[in-house]
Structures are given as structure tokens and as C-alpha cells.
Motif scaffolding. Structure first.
Motif, PDB file in Angstrom:
ATOM      1  N   UNK A  51      -7.810  -8.753 -10.129  1.00 52.78           N
ATOM      2  CA  UNK A  51      -7.938  -8.258 -11.505  1.00 52.78           C
ATOM      3  C   UNK A  51      -8.792  -6.996 -11.540  1.00 52.78           C
ATOM      4  N   UNK A  52      -9.837  -6.975 -10.726  1.00 47.55           N
ATOM      5  CA  UNK A  52     -10.706  -5.793 -10.650  1.00 47.55           C
ATOM      6  C   UNK A  52      -9.915  -4.574 -10.179  1.00 47.55           C
ATOM      7  N   UNK A  53      -9.092  -4.764  -9.165  1.00 48.40           N
ATOM      8  CA  UNK A  53      -8.275  -3.663  -8.651  1.00 48.40           C
ATOM      9  C   UNK A  53      -7.219  -3.265  -9.674  1.00 48.40           C
ATOM     10  N   UNK A  54      -6.625  -4.241 -10.330  1.00 49.27           N
ATOM     11  CA  UNK A  54      -5.561  -3.978 -11.295  1.00 49.27           C
ATOM     12  C   UNK A  54      -6.050  -3.091 -12.435  1.00 49.27           C
ATOM     13  N   UNK A  55      -7.256  -3.354 -12.938  1.00 49.47           N
ATOM     14  CA  UNK A  55      -7.752  -2.618 -14.092  1.00 49.47           C
ATOM     15  C   UNK A  55      -8.630  -1.421 -13.748  1.00 49.47           C
ATOM     16  N   UNK A  56      -8.826  -1.154 -12.468  1.00 47.95           N
ATOM     17  CA  UNK A  56      -9.688  -0.045 -12.065  1.00 47.95           C
ATOM     18  C   UNK A  56      -8.851   1.197 -11.777  1.00 47.95           C
ATOM     19  N   UNK A  57      -9.158   2.278 -12.465  1.00 44.87           N
ATOM     20  CA  UNK A  57      -8.471   3.542 -12.212  1.00 44.87           C
ATOM     21  C   UNK A  57      -8.812   4.076 -10.820  1.00 44.87           C
ATOM     22  N   UNK A  62      -6.821   5.279  -5.123  1.00 46.90           N
ATOM     23  CA  UNK A  62      -6.993   5.173  -3.684  1.00 46.90           C
ATOM     24  C   UNK A  62      -5.901   4.395  -2.977  1.00 46.90           C
ATOM     25  N   UNK A  63      -5.110   3.637  -3.718  1.00 53.63           N
ATOM     26  CA  UNK A  63      -4.071   2.829  -3.101  1.00 53.63           C
ATOM     27  C   UNK A  63      -2.756   3.056  -3.828  1.00 53.63           C
ATOM     28  N   UNK A  64      -1.767   3.501  -3.107  1.00 53.00           N
ATOM     29  CA  UNK A  64      -0.488   3.825  -3.720  1.00 53.00           C
ATOM     30  C   UNK A  64       0.512   2.685  -3.728  1.00 53.00           C
ATOM     31  N   UNK A  65       0.134   1.536  -3.197  1.00 50.36           N
ATOM     32  CA  UNK A  65       1.042   0.394  -3.168  1.00 50.36           C
ATOM     33  C   UNK A  65       1.621   0.170  -1.780  1.00 50.36           C
ATOM     34  N   UNK A  66       2.450  -0.843  -1.679  1.00 46.55           N
ATOM     35  CA  UNK A  66       3.055  -1.178  -0.398  1.00 46.55           C
ATOM     36  C   UNK A  66       4.204  -0.230  -0.075  1.00 46.55           C
ATOM     37  N   UNK A  67       4.378  -0.006   1.214  1.00 41.58           N
ATOM     38  CA  UNK A  67       5.515   0.756   1.694  1.00 41.58           C
ATOM     39  C   UNK A  67       5.889   0.198   3.062  1.00 41.58           C
ATOM     40  N   UNK A  68       6.996   0.641   3.597  1.00 46.69           N
ATOM     41  CA  UNK A  68       7.411   0.187   4.940  1.00 46.69           C
ATOM     42  C   UNK A  68       6.382   0.579   5.997  1.00 46.69           C
ATOM     43  N   UNK A  69       5.704   1.670   5.770  1.00 51.53           N
ATOM     44  CA  UNK A  69       4.717   2.145   6.730  1.00 51.53           C
ATOM     45  C   UNK A  69       3.572   1.145   6.908  1.00 51.53           C
TER      46      UNK A  69
END
Length: 94
Positions: A51-57, A62-69
Motif C-alpha cells: 500500500x505504501x508503494x502503491x500510494x507513493x509517487x 523509481x519502479x516502472x513495473x514488471x517486464x520480461x527483463x
């Protein structure tokens, strides 16, 4: 962000302490209650920090989400995990 993480850790610790008291003392579940409260502590830690990560700008920047990389070297981690599992298992083998 670090202050928010600290608050989340304190909140999840409070959940763990309360769950431990309720399950062990009030309900009388003993060791099973202690184990269950430990699971709830870790679950609440994961939920609160997510929740902290979800609501923190800041975290979103700093994290763009999951990718194949992100999964390129998965086999290396699996090999390390398997060797660790085998090491621990052989310590208790009788």
C-alpha cells in the motif's frame, strides 16, 4: 518515503503483537496460535508495504513495473534456491 515505511513496519508489528496475544492468550491456541499470528504479521507487512508503494509517487517514479527483463536470470536464482534447500535438508536428514 522512509518515514512511511517505518510507520508501516510499526503498524504491522502492532498487528503481530495483537494477533499473538489474541490467539495464544485469549483463544488458547498455544503454538498453533503463535504460528498463525506470525503468518498474519508477515502478511500485514506485505500488505502495508505494498500500500505504501502503491500510494507513493516517489516509489512509482523509481519502479516502472514488471517486464520480461526482470525474469532474464531466473534460472540462476532457482539454482541458488535449490542448492540452499538441499543444504538445509541434508543438515536435518537422519
Amino acid at each position: 518515503m522512509s518515514d512511511a515505511v517505518g510507520v508501516m513496519i510499526v503498524a504491522s508489528s502492532a498487528v503481530g503483537i495483537a494477533a499473538n496475544y489474541v490467539f495464544v492468550r485469549v483463544v488458547g491456541m498455544g503454538v498453533l496460535g503463535a504460528s498463525l499470528s506470525h503468518v498474519l504479521y508477515h502478511l500485514s507487512t506485505a500488505v502495508f508495504l505494498s500500500a505504501c508503494v502503491w500510494w507513493s509517487e516517489t516509489a512509482r517514479e523509481g519502479w516502472g513495473g514488471f517486464s520480461r527483463k526482470a525474469f532474464e536470470d531466473t534460472w540462476e536464482f532457482i539454482k541458488l534456491a535449490l542448492s540452499g534447500i538441499l543444504t538445509v535438508a541434508t543438515e536435518f536428514w537422519r
